[in-house]
Design a protein around this motif. Sequence first.
Motif, mmCIF file in Angstrom:
data_model
loop_
_atom_site.group_PDB
_atom_site.id
_atom_site.type_symbol
_atom_site.label_atom_id
_atom_site.label_comp_id
_atom_site.label_asym_id
_atom_site.label_seq_id
_atom_site.Cartn_x
_atom_site.Cartn_y
_atom_site.Cartn_z
ATOM 1 N N SER A 181 -21.197 -29.337 4.361
ATOM 2 C CA SER A 181 -22.062 -29.291 5.535
ATOM 3 C C SER A 181 -23.010 -30.474 5.599
ATOM 4 N N THR A 182 -23.407 -30.804 6.825
ATOM 5 C CA THR A 182 -24.504 -31.739 7.028
ATOM 6 C C THR A 182 -25.792 -31.123 6.471
ATOM 7 N N ASP A 183 -26.684 -31.973 6.040
ATOM 8 C CA ASP A 183 -27.950 -31.524 5.449
ATOM 9 C C ASP A 183 -28.984 -31.364 6.566
ATOM 10 N N VAL A 184 -28.907 -30.224 7.260
ATOM 11 C CA VAL A 184 -29.798 -29.985 8.402
ATOM 12 C C VAL A 184 -30.371 -28.564 8.340
ATOM 13 N N GLY A 185 -31.519 -28.369 9.006
ATOM 14 C CA GLY A 185 -32.091 -27.038 9.189
ATOM 15 C C GLY A 185 -32.193 -26.229 7.911
ATOM 16 N N GLY A 186 -31.689 -24.988 7.978
ATOM 17 C CA GLY A 186 -31.773 -24.079 6.835
ATOM 18 C C GLY A 186 -30.564 -24.085 5.936
ATOM 19 N N VAL A 187 -29.713 -25.109 6.065
ATOM 20 C CA VAL A 187 -28.466 -25.160 5.295
ATOM 21 C C VAL A 187 -28.714 -25.068 3.795
ATOM 22 N N ARG A 188 -29.774 -25.738 3.297
ATOM 23 C CA ARG A 188 -30.022 -25.743 1.852
ATOM 24 C C ARG A 188 -30.418 -24.377 1.297
#
Length: 362
Positions: free
Chosen positions: A284-291
Motif C-alpha cells: 500500500s501507499t503510505d497514506v492516512g491510517g494505513v500504518r
Amino acid sequence: MKILYVYPWCGLGGVEVTVINKINALKNIGIHGKAIFLDRPFESGKYMLNDNVKCNLTPMEILSILKKKFDIITLIDYPQFLNVISRFSNESKVIYETHCSAEYQVEESYKVLNHNKISAILVPSQFNVKNILKLSKTDKKIFVLPNPIDTNIFKNIPLSNIQNSYSEYLNRTNIIWVGRLDKGKNAMELVEIGCNLLKKNKNLHFFIIGELSVNIEYFQSVKKSIPQNFNSNFTFIPGIPNEKMPEIYSLAANTGGCLVSTSKHESLPMIFIEAMCCKCPVVSTDVGGVREVIINNKTGKIYNLNDINDGTTAISELIDKNNYTLRNKIINNAYYLAKTRHSLESVTARYKSILDYVLNNF
C-alpha cells in the motif's frame, strides 16, 4: 435494541460491507440492525440486497422506515440527511459515523459534528480521531471501533476449490487492485507500476476490480494507458459480490501475488482486513491510517505515494520466490492481526459497550 444505518452510497464499497458485518455481528447478541443505502445507486448495489439492507428507495419508502422506532440511528458521512432524521426520528439517539480521509470529503462531512442531535461520533481508526480533533471544534465523545469481518467467510480457499472460476489464471502470479475507478483511488499508478513489473516478468496478471460507472472518463483513461502489448495482462471486473471476494484474494495469495492499494487517501481500508484474513499479503501507499494495520515488512509492504520505482520494488520483493521467508512472515503476522483485532467476536463486545453508553448517557 434496534439500530438503523443510513449511508448515501449503494455499491460494494468497504463502508457498505462494514455495515452489513455490524448487522450480522449484532444479530448474534439479540440486537436488530437495518440499513438503507440511498443516493447515487450503482449497478453493483443489487448484490447488497437482503432483508435488512435496502437500496434505491423512494422518498416515501425512506420516510416509512424513519417513522418506525429505532433506539439508535447511525448516520454515516451523510450530513445532508441529519435534518431529515431530526424531523422524523426525534426519539432516536444519533451516532455520526465517519470514514472520510480525503480533504474535500472531510470538509463536507465534519461540518455537522456539533449538531445537537448527535450523541457521539464513531470512527474506524485513530487517524480519523486525529483528523476530527485537528479540523473540527466538536466536543462530542469519539469512539474508535475496528472494522469487523466474518472470518468464517473470509479465509484462504485452496486453488483446487476455485479452479473452475479462474482456471486460466492458475499458472500466473496474480496481483489484485480493488476500489472505485477515480483519481482518489489512483488506479493509473497501478498500471504504471504493473508495466514496470511486466518488463521483467510477463507471467504477471493484474485484476482491477471496482465500480466502473463512477467515472467513465477516468476508467477509459486508465484502460487507454495500458500499452497494447500488455493488454492481455490486465483484466477489469466491475464488481464481485462480497461473499465471492475470498476467492480472488485466495487466487492472489496462492499464486504468489498480492493485493495492491495505490490510493491517495485512506482511513483504514476494509479490503486490507479481508485480504489479510485470506492470507493475501498487502502492498500500500503510505497514506492516512494505513500504518495502523500495515507495518512495513511485518504485516505488509508500504511505499511512497507517486513513487513508481518504490512501488515496483515493494511488490517485486513481496512476490519474489526467493523471499519466501519474508513473505510468509508478513502473511502470518497480518493474519494474526486481522483475526485478533477485527473478527466479529472481538469487535462485537466493544461495539455493544459503545451502544449501551450512548443509550444510557444521552
